[in-house]
Scaffold this motif. Structure first.
Motif, PDB file in Angstrom:
ATOM      1  N   PHE A 190      29.994 -15.434 -48.341  1.00 22.05           N
ATOM      2  CA  PHE A 190      28.563 -15.133 -48.203  1.00 22.05           C
ATOM      3  C   PHE A 190      27.817 -16.454 -48.349  1.00 22.05           C
ATOM      4  O   PHE A 190      28.368 -17.431 -48.871  1.00 22.05           O
ATOM      5  CB  PHE A 190      28.140 -14.148 -49.299  1.00 22.05           C
ATOM      6  CG  PHE A 190      28.669 -12.758 -49.081  1.00 22.05           C
ATOM      7  CD1 PHE A 190      29.692 -12.253 -49.880  1.00 22.05           C
ATOM      8  CD2 PHE A 190      28.158 -11.954 -48.072  1.00 22.05           C
ATOM      9  CE1 PHE A 190      30.188 -10.965 -49.674  1.00 22.05           C
ATOM     10  CE2 PHE A 190      28.653 -10.671 -47.865  1.00 22.05           C
ATOM     11  CZ  PHE A 190      29.657 -10.176 -48.674  1.00 22.05           C
ATOM     12  N   GLY A 228      30.945 -16.930 -41.939  1.00 25.32           N
ATOM     13  CA  GLY A 228      31.700 -16.240 -42.994  1.00 25.32           C
ATOM     14  C   GLY A 228      33.081 -16.878 -43.136  1.00 25.32           C
ATOM     15  O   GLY A 228      33.357 -17.903 -42.494  1.00 25.32           O
ATOM     16  N   PRO A 229      34.094 -16.351 -43.888  1.00 27.18           N
ATOM     17  CA  PRO A 229      33.991 -15.111 -44.651  1.00 27.18           C
ATOM     18  C   PRO A 229      33.224 -15.221 -45.968  1.00 27.18           C
ATOM     19  O   PRO A 229      32.938 -14.199 -46.570  1.00 27.18           O
ATOM     20  CB  PRO A 229      35.448 -14.760 -44.928  1.00 27.18           C
ATOM     21  CG  PRO A 229      36.154 -16.090 -44.993  1.00 27.18           C
ATOM     22  CD  PRO A 229      35.452 -16.949 -43.990  1.00 27.18           C
ATOM     23  N   THR A 234      22.426  -3.487 -46.099  1.00 26.30           N
ATOM     24  CA  THR A 234      23.227  -3.006 -47.236  1.00 26.30           C
ATOM     25  C   THR A 234      22.843  -3.691 -48.538  1.00 26.30           C
ATOM     26  O   THR A 234      23.230  -3.248 -49.612  1.00 26.30           O
ATOM     27  CB  THR A 234      24.719  -3.280 -46.965  1.00 26.30           C
ATOM     28  OG1 THR A 234      24.845  -4.662 -46.592  1.00 26.30           O
ATOM     29  CG2 THR A 234      25.235  -2.407 -45.844  1.00 26.30           C
ATOM     30  N   VAL A 283      40.082  -6.221 -42.109  1.00 29.39           N
ATOM     31  CA  VAL A 283      39.036  -6.156 -43.146  1.00 29.39           C
ATOM     32  C   VAL A 283      38.939  -4.742 -43.730  1.00 29.39           C
ATOM     33  O   VAL A 283      38.919  -3.763 -42.997  1.00 29.39           O
ATOM     34  CB  VAL A 283      37.654  -6.550 -42.561  1.00 29.39           C
ATOM     35  CG1 VAL A 283      36.556  -6.464 -43.614  1.00 29.39           C
ATOM     36  CG2 VAL A 283      37.723  -7.957 -41.979  1.00 29.39           C
ATOM     37  N   VAL A 296      28.483  -3.501 -50.058  1.00 23.72           N
ATOM     38  CA  VAL A 296      28.143  -3.352 -48.630  1.00 23.72           C
ATOM     39  C   VAL A 296      28.678  -2.015 -48.110  1.00 23.72           C
ATOM     40  O   VAL A 296      27.980  -1.240 -47.458  1.00 23.72           O
ATOM     41  CB  VAL A 296      28.759  -4.536 -47.835  1.00 23.72           C
ATOM     42  CG1 VAL A 296      28.704  -4.275 -46.330  1.00 23.72           C
ATOM     43  CG2 VAL A 296      28.056  -5.830 -48.199  1.00 23.72           C
ATOM     44  N   LEU A 297      29.937  -1.720 -48.467  1.00 23.75           N
ATOM     45  CA  LEU A 297      30.556  -0.470 -47.971  1.00 23.75           C
ATOM     46  C   LEU A 297      29.863   0.761 -48.555  1.00 23.75           C
ATOM     47  O   LEU A 297      29.695   1.773 -47.875  1.00 23.75           O
ATOM     48  CB  LEU A 297      32.053  -0.448 -48.316  1.00 23.75           C
ATOM     49  CG  LEU A 297      32.924  -1.493 -47.614  1.00 23.75           C
ATOM     50  CD1 LEU A 297      34.374  -1.372 -48.062  1.00 23.75           C
ATOM     51  CD2 LEU A 297      32.816  -1.383 -46.102  1.00 23.75           C
ATOM     52  N   ASN A 329      28.574  -8.360 -52.924  1.00 27.65           N
ATOM     53  CA  ASN A 329      30.033  -8.222 -52.732  1.00 27.65           C
ATOM     54  C   ASN A 329      30.307  -7.147 -51.686  1.00 27.65           C
ATOM     55  O   ASN A 329      29.473  -6.298 -51.399  1.00 27.65           O
ATOM     56  CB  ASN A 329      30.729  -7.886 -54.059  1.00 27.65           C
ATOM     57  CG  ASN A 329      30.310  -6.516 -54.555  1.00 27.65           C
ATOM     58  OD1 ASN A 329      30.682  -5.488 -53.970  1.00 27.65           O
ATOM     59  ND2 ASN A 329      29.485  -6.502 -55.580  1.00 27.65           N
ATOM     60  N   HIS A 330      31.515  -7.193 -51.148  1.00 25.28           N
ATOM     61  CA  HIS A 330      31.849  -6.322 -50.015  1.00 25.28           C
ATOM     62  C   HIS A 330      31.817  -4.835 -50.406  1.00 25.28           C
ATOM     63  O   HIS A 330      31.409  -3.995 -49.602  1.00 25.28           O
ATOM     64  CB  HIS A 330      33.238  -6.696 -49.475  1.00 25.28           C
ATOM     65  CG  HIS A 330      33.587  -6.026 -48.173  1.00 25.28           C
ATOM     66  ND1 HIS A 330      32.804  -6.119 -47.042  1.00 25.28           N
ATOM     67  CD2 HIS A 330      34.631  -5.238 -47.818  1.00 25.28           C
ATOM     68  CE1 HIS A 330      33.367  -5.426 -46.055  1.00 25.28           C
ATOM     69  NE2 HIS A 330      34.473  -4.879 -46.506  1.00 25.28           N
ATOM     70  N   ASP A 331      32.226  -4.523 -51.636  1.00 19.56           N
ATOM     71  CA  ASP A 331      32.226  -3.105 -52.048  1.00 19.56           C
ATOM     72  C   ASP A 331      30.819  -2.520 -51.984  1.00 19.56           C
ATOM     73  O   ASP A 331      30.598  -1.398 -51.520  1.00 19.56           O
ATOM     74  CB  ASP A 331      32.787  -2.959 -53.479  1.00 19.56           C
ATOM     75  CG  ASP A 331      34.277  -3.298 -53.513  1.00 19.56           C
ATOM     76  OD1 ASP A 331      34.791  -3.635 -54.588  1.00 19.56           O
ATOM     77  OD2 ASP A 331      34.898  -3.266 -52.422  1.00 19.56           O
ATOM     78  N   SER A 367      30.945  -2.435 -40.730  1.00 20.42           N
ATOM     79  CA  SER A 367      31.585  -2.114 -42.019  1.00 20.42           C
ATOM     80  C   SER A 367      31.080  -0.778 -42.558  1.00 20.42           C
ATOM     81  O   SER A 367      29.879  -0.594 -42.737  1.00 20.42           O
ATOM     82  CB  SER A 367      31.239  -3.205 -43.054  1.00 20.42           C
ATOM     83  OG  SER A 367      31.669  -4.443 -42.603  1.00 20.42           O
TER      84      SER A 367
END
Ligand SMILES: Nc1nc2ncn(CCNC(CO)CO)c2c(=O)[nH]1
Length: 283
Positions: A194, A191-192, A236, A58, A254-255, A250-252, A30
């Protein structure tokens, strides 16, 4: 479900579309897809254009297969990986790499840290993994064994190549990033979602250092068909282990860390590849 020919069909189509015959395959985690942009003399294909290839769904995973040269080595790079939680079997991609002549797989991922000594922004060289879904029977090798790829009961001890891990630590010293790098054990969860706090505490108690939702299936398939493997996790975020901690992942987020550290990961992987010996079976 005899599917060896399916893999061969995909590999043959790719070999008809590019002159590159890759030695190294790279799977970008990611937010780490920019590694593919550094390949020279690129030939790239959207997954949707490749016959028999799964589709990536994703955010932060582009969905392109990029062939090219990196430090004199021919590489194939997945910009956007497939996850088990998307419903994919991870066999296909790795076996197509094998049929293209790849002998080394480099896999990167974003992971949450359970170990006290691992902070967001650190890089964990994967020494070994705990494949929870695999141990529960959700395994890409489930089903009839294809002896052309490997044995029915493949060993997984030492599947993260010690030699490449040593080189990676030397490269980190040379790049001046040894202080943010250490070896550790990666746990794959399905997953998905956490993990819950209780699951995070269980993982920590079991002694794993970082957790993610990928990598183990690809490594199992790669080891089964005899590829040498190097894996790294970009940390991350810290995994939430306390009921008092209001923080949630949250995924944001992580990115975001992926973008911050991507250059360092890119330098590390590039330098590692430059130190690999050229394989002598160039077809
Ligand atoms: N607690 C926790 N922190 C994490 N940070 C990254 N990942 C890897 C998962 N990445 C997903 C969602 O970002 C996308 O594949 C995780 C994870 O699985 N758990």
């Amino acid at each position: 479900i005899y599917i060896h020919d399916e893999y061969q069909k995909t590999a043959d189509w790719l070999m008809s579309q590019t002159k590159h015959r890759p030695q190294v395959a790279i799977i970008c985690g990611s937010g780490l897809g920019m590694l593919a942009d550094t390949l020279k003399c690129q030939d790239s294909f959207a997954y949707s254009d490749i016959p028999g290839f799964p589709q990536s769904t994703v955010q932060g995973h582009a969905g392109r297969l990029v062939f090219g040269e990196l430090k004199g080595k021919t590489c194939v790079c997945m910009q956007g990986r497939f996850h088990m939680y998307e419903g994919h079997s991870l066999c296909k991609v790795v076996r197509v790499f094998k049929l293209l002549g790849v002998d080394t797989l480099i896999v990167t991922n974003a992971a949450g840290s359970l170990a006290d000594g691992l902070q967001p922004g650190d890089i964990m060289v994967i020494k070994d993994h705990v494949n929870f879904p695999g141990m529960g029977g959700l395994n890409p090798l489930t089903g009839p064994n294809d002896d052309k790829f490997g044995p029915r009961f493949p060993a997984m001890s030492g599947c993260y190549d010690k030699g490449l891990r040593c080189v990676a630590m030397e490269v980190a010293k040379q790049l001046g990033v040894a202080n943010i790098m250490q070896e550790g054990v990666y746990a794959m969860v399905g997953g998905p979602n956490f993990e819950s706090i209780a699951e995070a505490r269980l993982l920590h108690r079991l002694g794993v250092d970082a957790v993610g939702m990928s990598t183990a299936p690809e490594v199992v398939v790669a080891t089964h068909c005899g590829l040498r493997v190097f894996g790294l996790s970009l940390i991350t975020n810290k995994v939430v282990k306390s009921y008092e901690d209001s923080e949630s992942v949250n995924h944001d987020g992580v990115l975001e860390v992926g973008r911050l550290r991507s250059h360092t990961v890119q330098q590390l992987v590039t330098e590692l590849i430059s130190r690999m010996e050229i394989n002598n079976n160039t077809t």
